[in-house]
Design a protein around this motif. Structure first.
Motif, PDB file in Angstrom:
ATOM      1  N   ALA A  66      37.682  42.679  54.414  1.00  0.00           N
ATOM      2  CA  ALA A  66      36.384  41.697  53.445  1.00  0.00           C
ATOM      3  C   ALA A  66      35.667  40.411  54.008  1.00  0.00           C
ATOM      4  N   ALA A  67      36.442  40.232  55.182  1.00  0.00           N
ATOM      5  CA  ALA A  67      35.153  39.195  55.901  1.00  0.00           C
ATOM      6  C   ALA A  67      34.041  39.664  56.251  1.00  0.00           C
ATOM      7  N   TRP A  68      33.702  40.891  56.673  1.00  0.00           N
ATOM      8  CA  TRP A  68      32.444  41.433  56.848  1.00  0.00           C
ATOM      9  C   TRP A  68      31.665  41.058  56.272  1.00  0.00           C
ATOM     10  N   ALA A  69      31.878  40.573  54.743  1.00  0.00           N
ATOM     11  CA  ALA A  69      30.849  40.364  54.324  1.00  0.00           C
ATOM     12  C   ALA A  69      30.278  39.480  54.164  1.00  0.00           C
ATOM     13  N   TYR A  70      30.573  38.849  54.576  1.00  0.00           N
ATOM     14  CA  TYR A  70      30.354  36.829  54.491  1.00  0.00           C
ATOM     15  C   TYR A  70      29.544  36.497  55.473  1.00  0.00           C
ATOM     16  N   ALA A  71      28.663  35.834  56.032  1.00  0.00           N
ATOM     17  CA  ALA A  71      27.508  35.136  56.832  1.00  0.00           C
ATOM     18  C   ALA A  71      28.375  34.446  57.577  1.00  0.00           C
ATOM     19  N   HIS A  72      28.995  33.657  56.778  1.00  0.00           N
ATOM     20  CA  HIS A  72      29.960  32.876  57.194  1.00  0.00           C
ATOM     21  C   HIS A  72      31.745  32.605  56.705  1.00  0.00           C
ATOM     22  N   ARG A  73      32.193  32.378  57.649  1.00  0.00           N
ATOM     23  CA  ARG A  73      33.630  32.397  57.363  1.00  0.00           C
ATOM     24  C   ARG A  73      34.497  31.638  57.888  1.00  0.00           C
ATOM     25  N   VAL A  74      35.881  31.119  57.267  1.00  0.00           N
ATOM     26  CA  VAL A  74      36.118  30.010  57.542  1.00  0.00           C
ATOM     27  C   VAL A  74      37.922  30.181  57.471  1.00  0.00           C
ATOM     28  N   ARG A  75      38.740  29.594  58.354  1.00  0.00           N
ATOM     29  CA  ARG A  75      39.649  30.137  58.680  1.00  0.00           C
ATOM     30  C   ARG A  75      40.811  28.927  57.777  1.00  0.00           C
ATOM     31  N   VAL A  76      41.425  29.512  56.961  1.00  0.00           N
ATOM     32  CA  VAL A  76      42.352  28.760  56.774  1.00  0.00           C
ATOM     33  C   VAL A  76      43.754  29.308  56.302  1.00  0.00           C
ATOM     34  N   SER A  77      45.041  28.749  57.187  1.00  0.00           N
ATOM     35  CA  SER A  77      46.115  28.945  57.841  1.00  0.00           C
ATOM     36  C   SER A  77      47.385  29.359  56.011  1.00  0.00           C
ATOM     37  N   ARG A  78      47.400  31.162  56.065  1.00  0.00           N
ATOM     38  CA  ARG A  78      48.320  31.701  55.318  1.00  0.00           C
ATOM     39  C   ARG A  78      49.881  30.996  54.931  1.00  0.00           C
ATOM     40  N   ASP A  79      49.605  30.279  55.729  1.00  0.00           N
ATOM     41  CA  ASP A  79      51.405  29.899  55.535  1.00  0.00           C
ATOM     42  C   ASP A  79      50.673  28.670  54.388  1.00  0.00           C
ATOM     43  N   GLN A  80      50.477  28.131  53.419  1.00  0.00           N
ATOM     44  CA  GLN A  80      50.576  27.552  52.842  1.00  0.00           C
ATOM     45  C   GLN A  80      49.577  27.645  51.142  1.00  0.00           C
ATOM     46  N   HIS A  81      50.670  26.361  50.369  1.00  0.00           N
ATOM     47  CA  HIS A  81      50.150  27.465  49.123  1.00  0.00           C
ATOM     48  C   HIS A  81      48.777  27.941  48.856  1.00  0.00           C
ATOM     49  N   ALA A  82      48.667  28.919  47.489  1.00  0.00           N
ATOM     50  CA  ALA A  82      47.228  29.503  47.377  1.00  0.00           C
ATOM     51  C   ALA A  82      46.439  27.884  46.595  1.00  0.00           C
ATOM     52  N   VAL A  83      47.280  27.139  46.020  1.00  0.00           N
ATOM     53  CA  VAL A  83      46.327  25.973  45.196  1.00  0.00           C
ATOM     54  C   VAL A  83      45.736  25.737  47.135  1.00  0.00           C
ATOM     55  N   VAL A  84      46.704  25.299  47.747  1.00  0.00           N
ATOM     56  CA  VAL A  84      45.731  23.999  49.597  1.00  0.00           C
ATOM     57  C   VAL A  84      45.236  25.058  49.632  1.00  0.00           C
ATOM     58  N   ARG A  85      44.513  27.165  49.713  1.00  0.00           N
ATOM     59  CA  ARG A  85      44.213  27.804  50.546  1.00  0.00           C
ATOM     60  C   ARG A  85      42.711  27.111  50.171  1.00  0.00           C
ATOM     61  N   THR A  86      42.945  27.326  48.643  1.00  0.00           N
ATOM     62  CA  THR A  86      41.669  28.017  47.703  1.00  0.00           C
ATOM     63  C   THR A  86      41.171  25.995  47.962  1.00  0.00           C
ATOM     64  N   ARG A  87      41.620  25.365  48.426  1.00  0.00           N
ATOM     65  CA  ARG A  87      40.902  23.569  48.007  1.00  0.00           C
ATOM     66  C   ARG A  87      40.383  23.669  49.567  1.00  0.00           C
ATOM     67  N   LEU A  88      41.121  23.935  50.305  1.00  0.00           N
ATOM     68  CA  LEU A  88      40.407  24.492  51.663  1.00  0.00           C
ATOM     69  C   LEU A  88      39.302  25.379  52.095  1.00  0.00           C
ATOM     70  N   LEU A  89      39.582  26.136  51.309  1.00  0.00           N
ATOM     71  CA  LEU A  89      38.260  26.889  51.780  1.00  0.00           C
ATOM     72  C   LEU A  89      36.965  26.433  50.959  1.00  0.00           C
ATOM     73  N   LEU A  90      36.877  25.539  49.498  1.00  0.00           N
ATOM     74  CA  LEU A  90      36.101  25.062  49.118  1.00  0.00           C
ATOM     75  C   LEU A  90      35.453  24.082  49.628  1.00  0.00           C
ATOM     76  N   ALA A  91      36.454  22.924  50.498  1.00  0.00           N
ATOM     77  CA  ALA A  91      35.655  21.846  51.206  1.00  0.00           C
ATOM     78  C   ALA A  91      35.590  22.589  52.305  1.00  0.00           C
ATOM     79  N   ALA A  92      35.146  23.704  52.826  1.00  0.00           N
ATOM     80  CA  ALA A  92      34.473  23.863  54.133  1.00  0.00           C
ATOM     81  C   ALA A  92      32.709  24.613  53.608  1.00  0.00           C
ATOM     82  N   ALA A  93      33.417  25.034  53.086  1.00  0.00           N
ATOM     83  CA  ALA A  93      32.297  25.939  51.983  1.00  0.00           C
ATOM     84  C   ALA A  93      30.799  25.156  51.565  1.00  0.00           C
ATOM     85  N   LEU A  94      31.782  24.074  51.214  1.00  0.00           N
ATOM     86  CA  LEU A  94      30.528  23.036  50.144  1.00  0.00           C
ATOM     87  C   LEU A  94      30.345  21.665  51.561  1.00  0.00           C
TER      88      LEU A  94
END
Length: 348
Positions: free
Chosen positions: A121-149
């Motif tokens: 799926a990562a090939w579809a994005y112009a901008h890619r964010v690394r977020v550790s998978r070793d944490q809760h899904a809520v935390v991961r999504t919060r980190l993704l949006l913070a980086a993207a925005l």
């Protein structure tokens, strides 16, 4: 700023995304979201004040009748292409969600290969964010949006931001307790005999119990549980998602298996005891205050398998739940109720 968010399913995953919207809503005044979501969960994004437009997708249904839904799919593509977005964020990291993100206009953001559930799926994005998978899904999504925005990673408690005044009226008066016994994975089902015993314990303690259902098999189980609870237990009429949300939000406490409705209880701030056999509470469990996680203590648990694969002797099925009996669940529930009135989930 106008953002298109892609988070299609499942119910729990959709709910896990809400705190990230609340973060963005606080950090970036004026930000507005459109959200692409599977049609069965389209009510939920509309309950958050940061969401302007919900774009329902019927991917699950379309796959079953690809030719017959051609016109509908064309309309979906046209709807996605109506606006130019400042950001298009795929918060799911699957090939199907990446395909949806590619249909929209705007710079695409998503998880990198090491972070996405499906690395292609990562090939579809112009901008890619690394977020550790070793944490809760809520935390991961919060980190993704913070980086993207472009705002600092949040360190505040998660706020789901659901506005209760957007929920429909409950179809029946609320009870003290609501037992969420239904789930799609056979390996997540707590044994029916245990549910009957727990219902009898709660009824003997003077509690009123509501029993929802979503299929004929679940209705039969609810009726069996109600028989064990006598006049204190009520089988609900078949309810929509919004009606169930209203009842969950009005209950004193919830007991549930690992199902999307249990995550909805956490989002609404309802104290809950949630039962885990095949799945991991630390990665995808209910997230919030007064959430009690009870995990089976069994050699192969959590197996993360849809079907129980244990072939040894077992008193119940799934086998791991033999270590998580109704007496233990009742003790935890009774303590949760004794702690006093529940709090209200925080706003956005």
């Amino acid at each position: 700023m106008r953002v298109l968010l892609v988070k299609l399913s499942s119910l729990g995953d959709v709910i896990h995304t809400l705190p990230a919207l609340s973060d963005a809503f606080r950090a970036l005044p004026g930000i507005r979201f459109d959200w692409v979501v599977e049609e069965g969960f389209a009510e939920i994004p509309a309950w958050h004040p940061a969401v302007d437009r919900v774009i329902p997708a019927g991917l699950r249904r379309w796959r079953r009748n690809w030719r017959g839904t051609r016109v509908e799919r064309r309309a979906f593509r046209a709807w996605l292409g109506e606006r130019e977005y400042d950001r298009v964020i795929d918060a799911q990291g699957l090939i199907k969600s990446a395909w949806v993100a590619r249909l929209a206009r705007g710079p695409r953001w998503g998880l990198d290969r090491a972070s996405a559930r499906e690395p292609l799926a990562a090939w579809a994005y112009a901008h890619r964010v690394r977020v550790s998978r070793d944490q809760h899904a809520v935390v991961r999504t919060r980190l993704l949006l913070a980086a993207a925005l472009g705002y600092p990673p949040p360190d505040s408690p998660a706020s789901y931001g659901l506005q209760r005044d957007r929920l429909p009226a409950p179809p029946v008066p609320a009870g003290d307790l609501l037992f969420l016994h239904g789930t799609t994975w056979p390996s997540k089902h707590w044994p029916e005999t245990y549910w009957r015993e727990l219902t009898a314990m709660a009824a003997a303690a003077g509690h009123r119990i509501l029993l929802p259902w979503g299929s004929e098999a679940e209705r039969a189980r609810a009726e069996s549980m109600a028989a064990a609870g006598g006049d204190a237990a009520t089988v609900l009429p078949r309810c929509g998602l919004g009606e169930l949300a209203a009842l969950i939000g009005a209950s004193r406490a919830v007991v549930g298996v690992d199902t999307g409705l249990a995550h909805l209880a956490a989002a609404l701030g309802t104290p809950s005891v949630t039962l885990y056999g095949a799945t991991r509470a630390d990665r995808t469990g209910t997230f919030g205050e007064r959430q009690v996680h009870l995990a089976a203590d069994f050699p192969c648990s959590p197996c993360l398998a849809r079907e129980c694969r244990y072939r040894g002797e077992a008193a119940v099925q799934p086998a791991c739940y033999a270590t998580l009996g109704p007496e233990r669940v009742w003790r935890e529930l009774d303590a949760l109720l004794a702690a006093g009135p529940r709090g209200v989930a925080g706003g956005a």
